[in-house]
Design a protein around this motif. Structure first.
Motif, short mmCIF file in Angstrom:
data_model
loop_
_atom_site.label_atom_id
_atom_site.label_comp_id
_atom_site.label_asym_id
_atom_site.label_seq_id
_atom_site.Cartn_x
_atom_site.Cartn_y
_atom_site.Cartn_z
N ARG A 31 0.98 -0.96 0.37
CA ARG A 31 -0.23 -0.07 0.05
C ARG A 31 0.94 1.40 -0.51
O ARG A 31 -0.14 2.11 -0.30
CB ARG A 31 -0.77 -0.18 1.06
N ILE A 32 1.83 1.39 0.42
CA ILE A 32 2.70 2.46 0.44
C ILE A 32 3.68 2.24 -0.47
O ILE A 32 3.20 3.53 -1.13
CB ILE A 32 3.66 2.59 2.07
N ILE A 33 3.87 1.51 -1.38
CA ILE A 33 4.56 1.15 -1.94
C ILE A 33 3.91 2.49 -3.58
O ILE A 33 3.78 3.26 -4.39
CB ILE A 33 4.71 0.19 -3.08
N TRP A 34 2.52 2.06 -3.39
CA TRP A 34 1.56 1.16 -4.44
C TRP A 34 0.93 3.82 -4.40
O TRP A 34 1.01 3.86 -4.76
CB TRP A 34 0.38 0.68 -3.83
N GLU A 35 1.16 4.18 -3.12
CA GLU A 35 0.38 5.33 -2.60
C GLU A 35 1.43 6.66 -3.29
O GLU A 35 1.56 7.80 -4.02
CB GLU A 35 0.17 6.09 -1.16
N HIS A 36 2.99 6.18 -2.63
CA HIS A 36 4.22 6.34 -3.48
C HIS A 36 4.22 6.23 -4.87
O HIS A 36 4.34 7.94 -5.53
CB HIS A 36 5.47 6.15 -2.52
N THR A 37 3.57 5.53 -5.76
CA THR A 37 3.77 5.91 -7.55
C THR A 37 2.81 6.53 -7.62
O THR A 37 2.87 6.93 -8.40
CB THR A 37 3.33 4.08 -6.99
N LYS A 38 1.41 5.99 -7.14
CA LYS A 38 0.02 7.04 -7.59
C LYS A 38 0.73 8.28 -7.75
O LYS A 38 0.25 9.28 -8.40
CB LYS A 38 -0.24 6.74 -7.10
N LYS A 39 1.42 8.82 -6.45
CA LYS A 39 1.44 10.19 -6.25
C LYS A 39 2.37 11.06 -6.94
O LYS A 39 3.16 11.82 -6.35
CB LYS A 39 1.33 10.93 -4.61
N ARG A 40 3.24 9.62 -7.17
CA ARG A 40 5.04 10.08 -7.96
C ARG A 40 6.03 10.88 -7.02
O ARG A 40 6.67 11.65 -7.27
CB ARG A 40 5.13 11.08 -9.28
N ILE A 41 5.88 10.68 -5.90
CA ILE A 41 6.29 10.50 -4.58
C ILE A 41 7.76 9.83 -4.69
O ILE A 41 7.89 8.56 -4.77
CB ILE A 41 6.03 10.69 -3.28
N PRO A 44 23.61 10.84 -0.79
CA PRO A 44 22.15 11.14 -1.12
C PRO A 44 22.31 10.10 -3.05
O PRO A 44 22.81 9.91 -3.56
CB PRO A 44 22.54 12.62 -2.32
N GLY A 45 20.23 10.03 -2.89
CA GLY A 45 20.35 8.97 -4.07
C GLY A 45 20.82 7.26 -4.11
O GLY A 45 20.46 6.97 -5.36
N VAL A 46 21.05 7.02 -3.00
CA VAL A 46 21.44 5.47 -3.01
C VAL A 46 20.28 4.44 -3.18
O VAL A 46 20.46 3.93 -3.57
CB VAL A 46 22.30 5.45 -2.15
N CYS A 47 18.97 4.84 -2.50
CA CYS A 47 17.91 4.05 -1.72
C CYS A 47 16.85 4.45 -3.52
O CYS A 47 15.81 4.49 -2.24
CB CYS A 47 17.78 3.91 -0.71
N ASP A 48 17.82 4.77 -4.34
CA ASP A 48 16.28 5.25 -5.12
C ASP A 48 15.86 3.99 -5.36
O ASP A 48 15.78 3.26 -6.13
CB ASP A 48 17.08 5.97 -6.13
N ALA A 49 14.13 4.58 -5.34
CA ALA A 49 13.40 2.87 -5.52
C ALA A 49 13.44 2.47 -7.35
O ALA A 49 12.71 1.49 -7.45
CB ALA A 49 11.86 3.22 -5.01
N ARG A 50 13.60 3.52 -8.03
CA ARG A 50 14.00 3.63 -9.54
C ARG A 50 14.46 2.40 -9.71
O ARG A 50 14.49 2.34 -11.37
CB ARG A 50 12.47 4.50 -10.17
N ALA A 51 15.44 2.82 -9.72
CA ALA A 51 16.95 2.18 -9.90
C ALA A 51 16.88 0.59 -10.43
O ALA A 51 16.20 0.00 -9.88
CB ALA A 51 17.68 1.73 -8.66
#
Length: 125
Positions: free
Chosen positions: A66-76, A86-93
């Protein structure tokens, strides 16, 4: 280590009287973040705040999805700060592909019952 209500109350009172939190923590070998939380909870709830134990909450699979879905939907971005920078933990990587240089294991139980082969995958960046 669990601390009694009296110990917590005494430590908070010393800080309230002006003793620096960092020196008190060094002297008593306490984690400063833990003591800071005691102080904040005491200021908000008095003694009841020192009785409360902070729950260690673990998210179940549905909550994580649910958390991942909300972040994806809101493009957070889930780009979280880390010790590496910074940038090491990018979920889209893109995650590295797993390559195996070993042949696929075959059923050799009848041929070599004493030898078992478990090839490890080779990771390449």
């Amino acid at each position: 280590m669990k601390h009694t209500l009296e110990e917590k109350r005494d430590i908070v009172r010393q800080i309230k009287r002006g003793r620096p939190l960092s020196s008190l923590c060094k002297t008593l070998h306490l984690d400063r973040h833990m003591v800071r939380n005691w102080l904040l909870r005491y200021e908000k709830y008095r003694d009841q705040g020192l009785r409360i134990r902070t729950p260690k909450y673990h998210f179940n699979t549905q909550e994580k999805e649910r958390i991942i879905w909300e972040h994806t939907k809101k493009r957070i971005s889930l780009n979280l700060p880390s010790r590496e920078g910074p940038g090491v933990c990018d979920a889209r990587a893109k995650l590295p592909q797993i390559k195996s240089n070993h042949p696929k294991p075959t059923d050799t139980s009848s041929q070599n019952s004493n030898k078992t082969s478990h090839p490890l995958p080779h990771f390449s960046p």
